[in-house]
Design a protein around this motif. Structure first.
Motif, mmCIF file in Angstrom:
data_model
loop_
_atom_site.group_PDB
_atom_site.id
_atom_site.type_symbol
_atom_site.label_atom_id
_atom_site.label_comp_id
_atom_site.label_asym_id
_atom_site.label_seq_id
_atom_site.Cartn_x
_atom_site.Cartn_y
_atom_site.Cartn_z
ATOM 1 N N LEU B 5 16.048 -30.469 -146.348
ATOM 2 C CA LEU B 5 16.221 -29.823 -145.423
ATOM 3 C C LEU B 5 17.384 -28.519 -145.216
ATOM 4 O O LEU B 5 17.014 -27.495 -144.709
ATOM 5 N N ALA B 6 18.566 -29.056 -146.055
ATOM 6 C CA ALA B 6 19.449 -27.972 -146.147
ATOM 7 C C ALA B 6 19.323 -26.766 -146.914
ATOM 8 O O ALA B 6 19.177 -25.814 -146.826
ATOM 9 N N ALA B 7 18.476 -27.227 -148.217
ATOM 10 C CA ALA B 7 18.199 -26.207 -148.924
ATOM 11 C C ALA B 7 16.991 -25.406 -148.500
ATOM 12 O O ALA B 7 16.994 -24.132 -148.607
ATOM 13 N N ASP B 8 16.160 -25.736 -147.794
ATOM 14 C CA ASP B 8 15.191 -25.132 -147.080
ATOM 15 C C ASP B 8 15.412 -24.314 -145.943
ATOM 16 O O ASP B 8 15.325 -22.980 -145.883
ATOM 17 N N ALA B 9 16.596 -24.412 -145.226
ATOM 18 C CA ALA B 9 17.300 -23.686 -144.263
ATOM 19 C C ALA B 9 17.799 -22.552 -144.870
ATOM 20 O O ALA B 9 18.044 -21.506 -144.462
ATOM 21 N N LEU B 10 18.589 -22.705 -146.005
ATOM 22 C CA LEU B 10 19.229 -21.934 -146.844
ATOM 23 C C LEU B 10 18.210 -20.738 -147.425
ATOM 24 O O LEU B 10 18.574 -19.446 -146.967
ATOM 25 N N LEU B 11 17.127 -21.048 -148.070
ATOM 26 C CA LEU B 11 15.983 -20.203 -148.225
ATOM 27 C C LEU B 11 15.670 -19.589 -147.146
ATOM 28 O O LEU B 11 15.521 -18.365 -147.309
ATOM 29 N N ALA B 12 15.251 -20.068 -146.123
ATOM 30 C CA ALA B 12 14.897 -19.363 -144.952
ATOM 31 C C ALA B 12 15.714 -18.023 -144.316
ATOM 32 O O ALA B 12 15.312 -17.184 -144.037
ATOM 33 N N GLN B 15 15.534 -15.249 -146.583
ATOM 34 C CA GLN B 15 14.257 -14.663 -146.688
ATOM 35 C C GLN B 15 14.355 -13.704 -145.387
ATOM 36 O O GLN B 15 13.868 -12.486 -145.438
ATOM 37 N N GLN B 16 15.096 -14.450 -144.066
ATOM 38 C CA GLN B 16 15.116 -13.451 -142.991
ATOM 39 C C GLN B 16 16.157 -12.200 -143.258
ATOM 40 O O GLN B 16 15.616 -11.352 -142.624
ATOM 41 N N ALA B 17 17.011 -12.479 -144.309
ATOM 42 C CA ALA B 17 17.727 -11.360 -144.586
ATOM 43 C C ALA B 17 17.093 -10.435 -145.549
ATOM 44 O O ALA B 17 17.737 -9.193 -145.938
ATOM 45 N N GLY B 18 15.734 -10.589 -145.634
ATOM 46 C CA GLY B 18 14.877 -9.502 -146.307
ATOM 47 C C GLY B 18 14.925 -9.967 -148.105
ATOM 48 O O GLY B 18 14.450 -9.152 -148.689
#
Lengths: 417, 417
Positions: B5-12, B15-18
């Protein structure tokens, strides 16, 4: 096993077996789901993904707004949602670590949470009429003693408004409490699940989060205000301080391992509820009014027996003390404590209540907790009618329950003769 | 914090940062909710009450039928539902008590659960291709040693089929395992969340519940087979033995204190899913086929680099070992373990994977876990098309991801030149 849920399951089995029972055990509200909330849940049924551990941005923002409208500006990043405030209260103990002070009487699950989390529960009595908040002077004594004995109390749980007593600790007590927790350097976990069920709008509950904002975590949910226990959504508001931000991270970490995230479709509906559109506010107002009129009617019947009863200011609970009738109960029924009184009421009369022992009362206490929300009706249609009735006490099924309570209490407490 | 979940949050966030990212971290399936399930949830939106702690009769009966159709007759009274099988796995540790043996590599949360529950995790390696099941001989050694040292191992967790390796322990290993747990008097907690995601129907996973029925608890849920992680519903099947019935009572007791009951509206839809009507079975079959074809395509690209890879038989995971490329990775990138390789892939290429260390691999291991379910598309429409495509590998977005993986791996593992 949670005493409330166990007693409830027992009553349900007796009812299914055809017995006539009067369920005054569980504080489950039982009122119908507000149609607008049903619609929001249905519309969110396509949400199959976990989403953030702490809950969706929409839900955390809505909860922050809920607290903001109550004079407590809240950063959505300091809100953590979970599958019920019960889960959050448990996870907070794990995240805080150390031992925990809990009020007596206090909700059945606090001590159980401490045991499951492997932390020591330190019990501190509350003063009469000031339920849910450990008496500040006795809190100081207990924490000082515990530390001297090598224990490590780091948190204290409070319930404002209170279950089981239906009282609301006053501002004076809370100010002394806030001074004590500051001196003792304790984190306050303030269970405010009944926060919207204070009858007198002119005298709302005062949250410790106002008086000790740097160290108070607040939890609440929709279980009581909107009768949504089965939806399992609660929210926690962490303190806006360096320690609060660190605790938020730890709480989210625990949450990620125990439940991953709150149920996604429910989060969408919960966000709508915490936004408090007029129909939500109106529904809560109607529920609160219903609780008040029925609790007061039941309380009057208990008071008439001679049992001691502190004036009830919130919730759907009363917590009578039969100590003034001790001799009579002992002589007529061989009843010497709340456990025996509870058994008598259940076995002879089919009336389910909870003994004070479930809330931590010492041996010999003759207190019982009476929850009145199951009196609204045993069908969805009747409960709906109770909610909209101008005088719920005149509904035949409510009337019949009140009469039955009066009859049972009269028989149980009649003088020998 | 859960590594996934931590790695997923980091990737998200990236991604949001473009940033362009390739998310191979999380095993969240991400496929759309089956319309029939959406409808069931919507129709159950009026269920606001808790219901039984263990879950509704309908859900427990449906889950019993699910296991019954797999050759394991099940008493619904020995089924306990919870808000996700993760919650059940954690609660089982509390209910069983004592220390717990977990496989290495093993799912990120087992060790975390043990720590939160205050029990000692005893790690035992699995044999190659037999992921999820501690090697029986080494299990005997470890438990004997632990007991000699005064520890108290009472349970062993297995994952069949396995996360992270995508393998399925064979019948031979499981028979030796069953003999070992019987000799050692251990309770088996068999996490079978991937049970319906074995590609070859002629070689289904063998459950320890068949070989050691008197001592095996099975957990599963709808998170993987039907992509319903966000709905939070799991079920546990307890052994039909005196000890199993006692453990059921203890598990329900823990559940009553931590989560009260699974979310009621979701339970109704979950009951429908566990009944396995044809459209549910068809959806699971389509998902499984999609997983297989994409996992195999990704695995081929990893294998082509020279990384070691056990044939994958289930799930949407692969678990390549870059040990054969150790010298090259060290010399070209200063990469000496899975953590460094993970950082390289993320920082230089925006490719998110999990290091073997998250699954308990020892220092210096060059294993990483690659989850392929996020390759189906980044919109609901694309994922729907992936699910129904006759050849998902020809969809342009799947193709592009595969090409990108190949390109990154080629760059990372190219010989110095």
């Amino acid at each position: 096993m949670s005493a409330t849920l166990a007693a409830d399951a027992l009553l349900a089995r007796r009812q299914q077996a055809g017995e006539q029972v009067l369920p005054l055990t569980s504080g489950e509200i039982g009122l119908p789901v507000l149609p607008a909330l049903r619609e929001r849940l249905a519309a969110a049924a396509d949400l199959g993904a976990y989403g953030p551990v702490a809950g969706s941005t929409a839900l955390r923002t809505a909860a922050a707004g809920y607290w903001g409208r109550r004079g407590r500006a809240t950063d959505p990043d300091l809100v953590v949602a979970g599958p019920g405030s019960k889960s959050l209260l448990y996870a907070l103990l794990l995240a805080i670590g150390g031992d925990v002070v809990i009020p007596v009487p206090g909700w059945v699950s606090y001590a159980a949470h401490a045991r499951l989390a492997g932390v020591r529960p330190i019990t501190v009595p509350t003063a009469p009429g000031e339920g849910g908040v450990p008496d500040p002077d006795r809190l100081r004594e207990a924490v000082t003693l515990a530390r001297a004995a090598g224990h490590d109390p780091r948190a204290v749980v409070v319930t404002v408004p209170d279950n089981p007593t239906g009282t609301v600790a006053g501002p004076g007590t809370l100010r002394r409490f806030a001074a004590a927790v500051r001196d003792l350097d304790l984190i306050v976990v303030s269970d405010e699940i009944y926060g919207d069920l204070v009858y007198d709008a002119a005298r709302p509950a005062v949250s410790p989060a106002v008086l000790a904002p740097e160290r108070t975590v607040v939890t609440t949910g929709l279980t009581k205000s909107l009768a949504l226990g089965g939806w399992r959504t609660g929210v926690a508001r962490l303190p806006d301080s360096p320690a609060g931000r660190e605790l938020t991270t730890r709480l989210i970490s625990v949450a990620s391992q125990i439940w991953s995230s709150p149920p996604a479709p429910v989060q969408a509906a919960a966000a709508y509820a915490f936004d408090e559109p007029p129909q939500v506010t109106a529904r809560i107002a109607h529920s609160r009014a219903l609780h008040e009129v029925v609790v007061r009617a039941v309380a009057a019947r208990f008071a008439a027996t001679g049992a001691e009863l502190t004036p009830i200011r919130a919730t759907c609970y009363l917590y009578p003390d039969f100590a003034p009738l001790r001799e009579r109960l002992e002589r007529r029924h061989g009843v010497g404590d709340g456990d025996a009184l509870t058994r008598l009421l259940l076995d002879r009369y089919g009336v389910g209540v909870l003994p004070g022992s479930a809330f931590g009362e010492p041996a010999g206490s003759l207190r019982i907790r009476v929850a009145t929300s199951r009196l609204y009706g045993d069908t969805a249609e009747r409960r709906e009618r109770a909610l909209t009735a101008s005088d719920p006490l005149r509904l035949p099924w409510v009337r019949a329950s009140l009469d039955r309570i009066e009859e049972v209490l009269t028989q149980v407490t009649a003088p020998p003769g």
